[in-house]
Design a protein around this motif. Structure first.
Motif, PDB file in Angstrom:
ATOM      1  N   GLU A   8       0.826  -1.177  -0.052  1.00 12.35           N
ATOM      2  CA  GLU A   8       0.021   0.111   0.099  1.00 12.35           C
ATOM      3  C   GLU A   8       0.822   1.048   0.007  1.00 12.35           C
ATOM      4  O   GLU A   8       0.384   2.154  -0.534  1.00 12.35           O
ATOM      5  CB  GLU A   8      -0.932  -0.015   1.121  1.00 12.35           C
ATOM      6  N   ASP A  19     -12.816   0.262  -1.044  1.00 12.00           N
ATOM      7  CA  ASP A  19     -13.272   0.486   0.584  1.00 12.00           C
ATOM      8  C   ASP A  19     -12.644  -0.596   1.426  1.00 12.00           C
ATOM      9  O   ASP A  19     -11.709  -1.297   1.026  1.00 12.00           O
ATOM     10  CB  ASP A  19     -14.842   0.259   0.559  1.00 12.00           C
ATOM     11  N   PRO A  20     -12.634  -0.372   2.626  1.00 10.19           N
ATOM     12  CA  PRO A  20     -11.936  -1.432   3.665  1.00 10.19           C
ATOM     13  C   PRO A  20     -12.293  -2.926   3.271  1.00 10.19           C
ATOM     14  O   PRO A  20     -11.308  -3.746   3.343  1.00 10.19           O
ATOM     15  CB  PRO A  20     -12.599  -1.111   5.036  1.00 10.19           C
ATOM     16  N   SER A  21     -13.453  -3.268   3.074  1.00  7.70           N
ATOM     17  CA  SER A  21     -13.631  -4.834   2.515  1.00  7.70           C
ATOM     18  C   SER A  21     -12.775  -4.878   1.295  1.00  7.70           C
ATOM     19  O   SER A  21     -12.146  -5.958   1.179  1.00  7.70           O
ATOM     20  CB  SER A  21     -15.135  -5.024   2.456  1.00  7.70           C
ATOM     21  N   GLN A  22     -12.924  -4.368   0.462  1.00  3.38           N
ATOM     22  CA  GLN A  22     -12.291  -4.523  -0.931  1.00  3.38           C
ATOM     23  C   GLN A  22     -10.769  -4.685  -0.753  1.00  3.38           C
ATOM     24  O   GLN A  22      -9.808  -5.427  -1.290  1.00  3.38           O
ATOM     25  CB  GLN A  22     -12.575  -3.503  -2.106  1.00  3.38           C
ATOM     26  N   ARG A  23     -10.343  -3.565   0.176  1.00  5.21           N
ATOM     27  CA  ARG A  23      -8.780  -3.340   0.381  1.00  5.21           C
ATOM     28  C   ARG A  23      -8.171  -4.988   0.926  1.00  5.21           C
ATOM     29  O   ARG A  23      -7.111  -5.352   0.572  1.00  5.21           O
ATOM     30  CB  ARG A  23      -8.539  -2.382   1.728  1.00  5.21           C
ATOM     31  N   ASP A  24      -9.064  -5.426   2.020  1.00  6.25           N
ATOM     32  CA  ASP A  24      -8.694  -6.733   2.481  1.00  6.25           C
ATOM     33  C   ASP A  24      -8.717  -7.900   1.363  1.00  6.25           C
ATOM     34  O   ASP A  24      -7.953  -8.656   1.329  1.00  6.25           O
ATOM     35  CB  ASP A  24      -9.671  -7.181   3.534  1.00  6.25           C
TER      36      ASP A  24
END
Length: 81
Positions: A8, A19-24
């Motif tokens: 990152e 978004d945070p979920s996509q990032r994970d």
């Protein structure tokens, strides 16, 4: 292998789209591959991010992966025969 998984930090502009979920969904498989010895490159990271965001489908993701692999090993592109 680099001593730190800094995906990152290397390409923050790519991760701004997530978004945070996509990032994970992006970071976890990349971290696993890194632990196995894969060296991150922008093209692979961007392709996975495009897949997770829905900008490309699985078929396009696989096509891009095949093209990248062909470039690395010097395999000539398919001629359609």
């Amino acid at each position: 292998m680099a001593e730190k998984f800094d995906i990152e930090e290397r390409w923050p502009e790519l991760f701004e789209k997530l978004d945070p979920s996509q990032r994970d969904q992006v970071v976890q498989p990349l971290a696993g591959a890194w632990h196995e010895g894969w060296i991150p490159n922008r093209e692979d990271v961007e392709d996975l991010i495009d897949l997770v965001r829905g900008a490309i489908d699985g078929e396009e993701y696989m096509r891009r992966g095949r093209k990248a692999a062909e470039r690395q090993v010097g395999t000539p592109p398919e001629t359609g025969r």
